[in-house]
Structures are given as C-alpha cells and as structure tokens.
Design a protein around this motif. Structure first.
Motif, mmCIF file in Angstrom:
data_model
loop_
_atom_site.group_PDB
_atom_site.id
_atom_site.type_symbol
_atom_site.label_atom_id
_atom_site.label_comp_id
_atom_site.label_asym_id
_atom_site.label_seq_id
_atom_site.Cartn_x
_atom_site.Cartn_y
_atom_site.Cartn_z
ATOM 1 N N THR A 174 0.828 -1.212 0.000
ATOM 2 C CA THR A 174 0.000 0.000 0.000
ATOM 3 C C THR A 174 0.858 1.256 0.000
ATOM 4 O O THR A 174 0.435 2.299 -0.460
ATOM 5 N N ARG A 175 2.056 1.169 0.558
ATOM 6 C CA ARG A 175 2.932 2.342 0.464
ATOM 7 C C ARG A 175 4.394 2.001 0.673
ATOM 8 O O ARG A 175 4.731 0.948 1.223
ATOM 9 N N LEU A 176 5.218 2.922 0.204
ATOM 10 C CA LEU A 176 6.660 2.841 0.429
ATOM 11 C C LEU A 176 6.965 3.766 1.596
ATOM 12 O O LEU A 176 6.272 4.750 1.806
ATOM 13 N N ARG A 177 8.014 3.453 2.358
ATOM 14 C CA ARG A 177 8.345 4.309 3.490
ATOM 15 C C ARG A 177 9.807 4.715 3.439
ATOM 16 O O ARG A 177 10.672 3.889 3.175
ATOM 17 N N VAL A 186 8.529 -1.222 2.851
ATOM 18 C CA VAL A 186 7.221 -1.192 2.208
ATOM 19 C C VAL A 186 6.219 -1.824 3.171
ATOM 20 O O VAL A 186 6.561 -2.716 3.943
ATOM 21 N N LYS A 209 0.324 4.618 -7.966
ATOM 22 C CA LYS A 209 -0.177 4.784 -6.594
ATOM 23 C C LYS A 209 0.958 4.624 -5.591
ATOM 24 O O LYS A 209 1.056 5.363 -4.620
ATOM 25 N N LEU A 210 1.814 3.642 -5.833
ATOM 26 C CA LEU A 210 2.912 3.365 -4.899
ATOM 27 C C LEU A 210 3.918 4.513 -4.891
ATOM 28 O O LEU A 210 4.390 4.939 -3.849
ATOM 29 N N SER A 213 3.256 7.576 -2.826
ATOM 30 C CA SER A 213 3.514 7.568 -1.383
ATOM 31 C C SER A 213 4.891 8.128 -1.032
ATOM 32 O O SER A 213 5.163 8.409 0.123
ATOM 33 N N VAL A 214 5.762 8.300 -2.033
ATOM 34 C CA VAL A 214 7.029 8.991 -1.766
ATOM 35 C C VAL A 214 7.152 10.252 -2.639
ATOM 36 O O VAL A 214 8.244 10.740 -2.910
ATOM 37 N N ASP A 217 5.550 11.002 -9.395
ATOM 38 C CA ASP A 217 4.456 10.666 -10.303
ATOM 39 C C ASP A 217 5.000 10.477 -11.713
ATOM 40 O O ASP A 217 5.864 11.216 -12.170
ATOM 41 N N THR A 326 14.850 10.051 -4.166
ATOM 42 C CA THR A 326 14.431 8.883 -3.386
ATOM 43 C C THR A 326 15.499 7.791 -3.439
ATOM 44 O O THR A 326 15.309 6.755 -4.076
#
Ligand code: FAD
Lengths: 375, 109
Positions: A174-177, A186, A209-210, A213-214, A217, A326
C-alpha cells in the motif's frame, strides 16, 4: 525476518526477470505480488511479440540487445522451453497509404541499425503463402519473433525461486516508506512491513499509486487490450504478424493455436475498475481484421478471449531509473504495451539499477524526470 | 483481498503415486504426475498450473478437468480445494468460428 537485499513489488515478467538476475548475483530478493498469481497482470495476457521493428528509437537498442543476447538462450538458461521462435515479423499493407506508413517505420528502424526492409506482394507471399491477395507489400524484419508470455513469466519465477528468491502472492503493497531520507520499507495491506537496502517498483499502472507515497508521479494511463486464441490447427507459419494499421497482430503458437490481438479503437476509455472484462465489440472487430488479411483462417474457431491492462506512458516508452530524491528506489514501469519483447533486458537493467551496478546499456532515455511542458 | 501465500516451501522428496500416469486433461493430455510436479515447481493455483502445463486450455477449455485439477493442486499443497480459485471462464462459451464473430456488425446506426 522480513529483511532482504532487494524487495521487488510486482511479479510480472519484468519484476520476475529482475528477481532472477538479482538472485543469480547472490542477492537475497523478496517479491511481493498483490494478486493470487504470479504473472496475473499484462505479462500473462499479452500477444507474445518479440519485436524490434516498430520500436521507438530509444527502445530499439534494448530490443536489439535482447534479441541478440538474451532471447536465443533463454530456454536453456531458465531450464524450460519458453517457445521462442525467431522467424521474422511481417507488417502487412493493403494500400499505398499503408505502404507509406510501413516505409516510415522501416526507415526509422533502419536508421537505428536494424535489419529491416520493405518487400513486395510476391516476396511477402513467398515468406507466408497464406496471405490474402489484397496484401500488396510488407515491412519485413527477419530477426523478430515471438515467445509464450505465460511460460516466460513462470520460467523467470521458477528459476528465481530455485535460486532462493522469496515470493509472496496476495501481498498488496500500500505504500513505500522513507527512513532517514532513504526508501527502505514497504507496507502491505495486511500490515506486514518488509525492509530492504533497495526497493524496486515494477507494478505496471499501479506503480503510480505506490510512487505517490514517496511524492513521485509518472504520467501514464491504463489501457485495456484484448486477445483471442483459436483451436489448434496444423502448423502453417512461424512469423509474427502485424499490420500498418495496427488493427490486428499475432502468430501461430507451438501447439498450433493462433494467438491474435486487435484494437477496436475505444481501448483507452475502458473503466479502470480492477476487472479485465472485454468489450463486446472487440472479438468481432479483431476477427474482421484477421479475415481481411488471412481469409483462409475464417473457419477457424475461437476458443477463448481475454483482456489485460497496459501502462501507457505519456511518450510510450518506459521509466527505468533511480530517482535522485528517493535513494534506495528503482522504478520500472510505463512499458506501454510493448514490454514483453524487452522483458529479459528490462529485468536485467532493473537488476543493475537495484543493485547499484552500472547498467549494461544506456538507460538515460528512460529517466523519471524527462516529462517537460510542451511550450 | 487475496490470501497471502509465501511461495518458499519445502515439499520434501517427491513420492511417485501408482496412478501418476493417469490422464487428467484429455484435450491436452496432461497427467496427474505432471500436475503434482508442477505444484512442487512453484505453481500454486489453477491459473499457474494451467499456464505452465496447458491443462484446461484445449478445445473444452477445462470443462471436464477443471475441478479435478483444482483438487489435485489442493491435495499437493495440503489445503482444502475451496481455498483455491476456480479457473476463469471466458467468452465464447463454445468454440465459435471467426467468420461468425466477424458477421456481428450492426448496420445502419
Ligand atoms: C493484451 C495485451 C497484449 C500485449 N501484447 C504485447 C506484445 O505482443 N509484445 C510486447 O512486447 N508486449 C505486449 N504487451 C505488453 C506487455 O504485456 C507488458 O508491457 C509487460 O507484461 C509488462 O510487464 P510488467 O512485469 O511490467 O507488468 P505486469 O505483468 O502488469 O506486472 C505488474 C504486477 O504488479 C502487481 N502489482 C500491482 N500493484 C501492486 C501492489 N500494490 N503490490 C504488489 N503487487 C502489485 C500486479 O498484480 C502485476 O502482477 C501487451 C499487453 C497486453 C495487455
């Protein structure tokens, strides 16, 4: 427990090829796939074309490298027959306007060093005697071919798994951190956290979408494309087929069925709702196109049809990059409906990027920040 | 949401069954032993086994063997068959000639 050298998000042909090349280097790899299946996305649903011809000039060197160095030995390397046939690609034309389009494609590919030429009706019929007499010529690339996409994806998975890659299906990220400025974890929908020194997003259109999260786009749209497969027929020809109008493409597979794809014109408008339901106008439209070039196939029965999403990038070539802001992140998405033919080389390049090696080929044309305003 | 399945798994040594040679998919002539081995090779559900071995991809599109294949996969994995998806049904319901599809063109609108 949930720590590895690399986490790959997405078990398609390209994610799995990357997993294989990383595992082969001795790195520990975890592949997270949201579906119940390995290769449930575009990778098992495509038409199997391994084409260099008709490629964007930026992609052509990758396609040519793959056809020269990776595809021919792939069955041996992965230990199973992936049904690669390299008997050429015929792109067919019926009118002078078609021939003009084919001339343009031929010129641009030849400029990139590809062995491709225009041939006339007689030459085309010598290569494939089953063509309609309406076909007046073709673009011919003798080193193009096709392979079985379902087997390619599973072969990379199987070989990666044998080398110790950990695959988890039903694991939707659902997301990267970011931790201390580095993308290093993740999180999945069921709350599991996976950490790695390097994280690669190879999740087709859902990569978007993933990446959000960071804060990244990539301009892409989802497009639903459809394919059909016929009953088995006695063997007729091995060439990959296409047309100047791109109204159908396909080939006869090893077991005798013909696999065809087509376009009815409304593909970009399909609702992106998580399903893969085809449009009722699709199979009829593809059948009309095929019969127009191959009347001999009109009585052949269709046994199945299906649809799959592709991740169409704004400029129709992929993003393969380590974004500056990133660190720890590798992006591989936007393959725009022609990622299967370059899946081995794309996987190898993403493996280079994800392990900090200098990529085998120049990937500067695939930067994530290349999208500029037109004025 | 799909159930999360870690594909890392040690199945132990393959124990051949006396009926491993029995044909499960008649259209594509796929045997029970081939299906059992495919599961051990990492094909953990009906879709993957089907793509790997072609069982259920022939003329009848799995109408005869789909259930059997699912049961065999479940048994090899040690899970109840209901846990596994069934194969996806797709159009056309019966094999249909290309010219029949091609005729489906609405005129005049
Ligand atoms: C009908 C059709 C015909 C095509 N024909 C050709 C052709 O002839 N030649 C050619 O070269 N190319 C063709 N393509 C394009 C080709 O299939 C793709 O470019 C290629 O398969 C892309 O591979 P991939 O691994 O990037 O993507 P995918 O196979 O889409 O894999 C991405 C994976 O990521 C998973 N995922 C997504 N979100 C998440 C998340 N949040 N967490 C975990 N996992 C996630 C998805 O479930 C999926 O399995 C065609 C495509 C279609 C649909």
């Amino acid at each position: 427990m949930n720590t590895s050298d690399v986490v790959i998000i997405g078990a398609g042909a390209i994610g799995s090829a990357a997993a294989y090349y990383l595992a082969k280097r001795g790195l520990s790899v975890t592949v997270l796939e949201k579906g119940a299946c390995v290769g449930g996305g575009g990778s098992s649903r495509n038409g199997g074309g391994v084409r260099q011809s008709g490629r964007h000039s930026a992609e052509l060197p990758l396609a040519m490298y793959g056809v020269k160095n990776l595809w021919p030995g792939l069955s041996d390397e992965l230990g199973m027959d992936i049904e690669y046939y390299q008997e050429g690609n015929l792109r067919l034309g019926k009118t002078e306007a078609h021939m003009k389009i084919l001339q343009g494609l031929t010129d641009s590919c030849a400029a990139g060093g590809l062995d491709m030429c225009l041939i006339d009706q007689k030459q085309a019929r010598e290569i494939c005697p089953y063509l309609s007499e309406d076909v007046i010529g073709a673009g011919w690339c003798p080193t193009d071919g096709h392979a079985n996409p379902m087997l390619v994806t599973l072969a990379y998975y199987r070989a990666a798994r044998r080398l110790g890659a950990r695959y988890i299906t039903g694991a939707e990220v659902t997301r990267l951190r970011k931790l201390r400025g580095r993308v290093s974890e993740v999180v999945t929908a069921d709350g599991e956290v996976y950490s790695a020194g390097s994280i690669a997003v190879v999740a087709g259109y859902d990569s978007r979408k993933l990446l959000a999260s960071v804060g990244l786009d990539i301009p892409m749209s989802p497009i639903l494309m459809e394919c059909i497969v016929t009953e088995e027929a006695p063997h007729m020809f091995w060439q990959m087929l296409g047309t100047a109008m791109a109204d159908f493409y396909g080939h006869q597979s090893k077991h005798g069925s013909f696999v065809f794809g087509g376009a009815h014109g409304y593909e970009p408008y399909a609702a992106y709702d998580g399903g893969t339901r085809g449009a009722s106008i699709s199979v009829p439209s593809t059948c009309r196109a095929i019969i127009g070039y191959f009347p001999v196939l009109r009585g052949l029965k269709i046994v199945r049809s299906w649809a799959g999403w592709l991740d169409d990038c704004a400029d129709h070539i992929p993003v393969m990059d380590n974004p500056r802001e990133t660190p720890g992140l590798t992006i591989g998405c936007g393959f725009s409906g022609h990622g299967f033919g370059i899946s081995p080389v794309a996987g190898a390049l993403l493996a280079d990027l994800a392990s900090g090696e200098t990529p085998t080929l120049d990937v500067s044309k695939f930067r994530y920040d290349r999208f500029r305003a037109k004025i | 949401m799909n159930m999360s399945v870690d594909r890392t798994r040690d199945f132990g040594e393959y124990v051949p069954a006396p009926d491993d040679d029995i044909i499960i998919c008649r259209c594509e002539e796929v045997t029970k032993g081939e299906i059992r081995r495919a599961v051990r090779d990492g094909m953990f559900n009906v879709h993957e086994v089907r793509r790997f071995l072609r069982c259920g991809m022939g003329l009848c599109q799995g109408q005869t063997c789909a259930r059997l294949v699912r049961t065999l996969i479940a048994r090899e994995l040690g899970v109840p068959p209901g846990v596994l998806d069934e194969a996806t049904g797709r159009a056309p319901a019966r094999p249909t000639e290309m010219y029949v599809f091609a005729n489906e063109k609405m005129e005049g609108i």
